[in-house]
Scaffold this active site. Structure first.
Site, PDB file in Angstrom:
ATOM      1  N   TYR A  17       0.802  -1.226   0.000  1.00  0.00           N
ATOM      2  CA  TYR A  17       0.000   0.000   0.000  1.00  0.00           C
ATOM      3  C   TYR A  17       0.839   1.282   0.000  1.00  0.00           C
ATOM      4  O   TYR A  17       0.302   2.370  -0.193  1.00  0.00           O
ATOM      5  CB  TYR A  17      -0.918   0.025   1.227  1.00  0.00           C
ATOM      6  N   HIS A  22      -4.266   6.187  -1.259  1.00  0.00           N
ATOM      7  CA  HIS A  22      -4.885   6.141   0.068  1.00  0.00           C
ATOM      8  C   HIS A  22      -3.865   6.421   1.179  1.00  0.00           C
ATOM      9  O   HIS A  22      -4.264   6.628   2.328  1.00  0.00           O
ATOM     10  CB  HIS A  22      -5.519   4.766   0.290  1.00  0.00           C
ATOM     11  N   PHE A  64      -4.883  -0.497   9.637  1.00  0.00           N
ATOM     12  CA  PHE A  64      -5.588  -0.384   8.369  1.00  0.00           C
ATOM     13  C   PHE A  64      -6.607   0.749   8.486  1.00  0.00           C
ATOM     14  O   PHE A  64      -7.066   1.102   9.566  1.00  0.00           O
ATOM     15  CB  PHE A  64      -6.229  -1.697   7.889  1.00  0.00           C
ATOM     16  N   ASN A  66      -9.776   1.449   7.881  1.00  0.00           N
ATOM     17  CA  ASN A  66     -11.110   1.443   8.488  1.00  0.00           C
ATOM     18  C   ASN A  66     -11.106   1.255   9.998  1.00  0.00           C
ATOM     19  O   ASN A  66     -12.156   1.293  10.625  1.00  0.00           O
ATOM     20  CB  ASN A  66     -12.008   0.395   7.816  1.00  0.00           C
ATOM     21  N   ASP A  91      -6.188  11.458   2.370  1.00  0.00           N
ATOM     22  CA  ASP A  91      -6.488  11.606   0.947  1.00  0.00           C
ATOM     23  C   ASP A  91      -7.939  12.045   0.783  1.00  0.00           C
ATOM     24  O   ASP A  91      -8.790  11.710   1.599  1.00  0.00           O
ATOM     25  CB  ASP A  91      -6.242  10.278   0.215  1.00  0.00           C
ATOM     26  N   ASN A 112     -13.638   5.976   5.259  1.00  0.00           N
ATOM     27  CA  ASN A 112     -13.729   5.020   6.364  1.00  0.00           C
ATOM     28  C   ASN A 112     -12.796   5.338   7.524  1.00  0.00           C
ATOM     29  O   ASN A 112     -13.122   5.070   8.683  1.00  0.00           O
ATOM     30  CB  ASN A 112     -13.494   3.591   5.863  1.00  0.00           C
TER      31      ASN A 112
END
Length: 189
Positions: A17, A22, A64, A66, A91, A112
Site C-alpha cells: 500500500y 490512500h 488499516f 477502516n 487523501d 472510512n
C-alpha cells in the site's frame, strides 16, 4: 488558537500500500517527521508508529484505514488530547490531485478512516488536512482507484501540495489555522 498536539497521517500499513493514493497521510507524516527530526517507532499500545517532539505527537496507525480510530483514540486518551487538538491528514477524492483544504469538524464524506476516528473519539471536532487525489469518475471504481499509485502527472501535483503543507507547517503548529488555510488554499505559496 489551539495548537495541535497530535498529527495523524492516514494510510494502510505494508509495502503493498506504500505508494497508493490512500496513503497520502502517511507520506505527509514521513516528510514532517524528517523535517522535525522525529523518529517514528512501533508503539503497540497505540496500534501504530509514533514519535514525539516536546508536546507534539506524530502518528501513523497500523490498524488499516477502516480501524484508524482505534489508534488515534488510544493515544489521545492516554495523553488527554482533546479532539480539537488532533489534526488528521488524509487523501480526499473530492479535490483534484494537488488540491488542499483544511477544516475542523464536519462529515466524513464516506472516508472510512474519518468515520472510525469520529466514532472512536466520540466527536467530529478534530481538524482535517485534506489532500486531493481526484476521483475516478465512477463511484464503483473508488476502492480500486485509492489502492493504486497516482499517475506520474498526479504525483507531481501531490508532491507540490505536500511541499506547500510543509511550508505552512509553522502556522499549523501554533494553531493559526486561518493563516495556514489562506496559504494552503492558494496554489502559489
Amino acid at each position: 488558537m489551539t495548537a495541535p498536539r497530535l498529527i495523524v497521517g492516514l494510510g494502510n500499513p505494508g509495502g503493498d500500500y506504500e505508494a497508493t493514493r490512500h496513503n497520502l497521510g502517511f507520506w505527509f507524516i514521513d516528510r514532517l517527521a524528517a523535517g522535525l527530526k522525529v523518529t517514528l517507532a512501533p508503539q503497540g499500545k497505540f496500534f501504530g508508529h509514533a514519535g514525539r517532539r516536546d508536546e507534539l505527537w506524530l502518528l501513523k496507525p497500523t490498524t488499516f484505514m477502516n480501524r484508524s480510530g482505534q489508534s488515534v483514540a488510544a493515544l489521545a486518551r492516554f495523553y488527554k488530547i482533546a479532539p480539537e487538538e488532533v489534526l488528521v491528514v488524509h487523501d480526499e477524492l473530492d479535490l483534484p490531485p494537488g488540491g488542499i483544504r483544511i477544516k475542523q469538524g464536519g462529515g466524513n464524506g464516506g472516508h472510512n478512516g474519518l468515520k472510525d476516528i469520529q466514532a472512536q473519539l466520540g466527536s467530529p471536532n478534530f481538524w482535517r488536512l485534506r489532500l486531493g487525489i481526484g476521483h475516478p469518475g465512477n463511484r464503483n471504481e473508488v476502492i480500486n482507484f485509492v489502492l493504486k499509485p497516482p499517475r506520474r502527472e498526479e504525483l507531481d501535483e501531490i508532491d507540490r501540495a505536500l511541499d506547500r503543507c510543509l511550508i505552512a507547517w509553522p502556522k499549523l503548529a501554533v494553531g493559526d489555522y486561518a493563516t495556514a488555510q489562506q496559504a494552503l488554499h492558494t496554489k502559489a505559496v
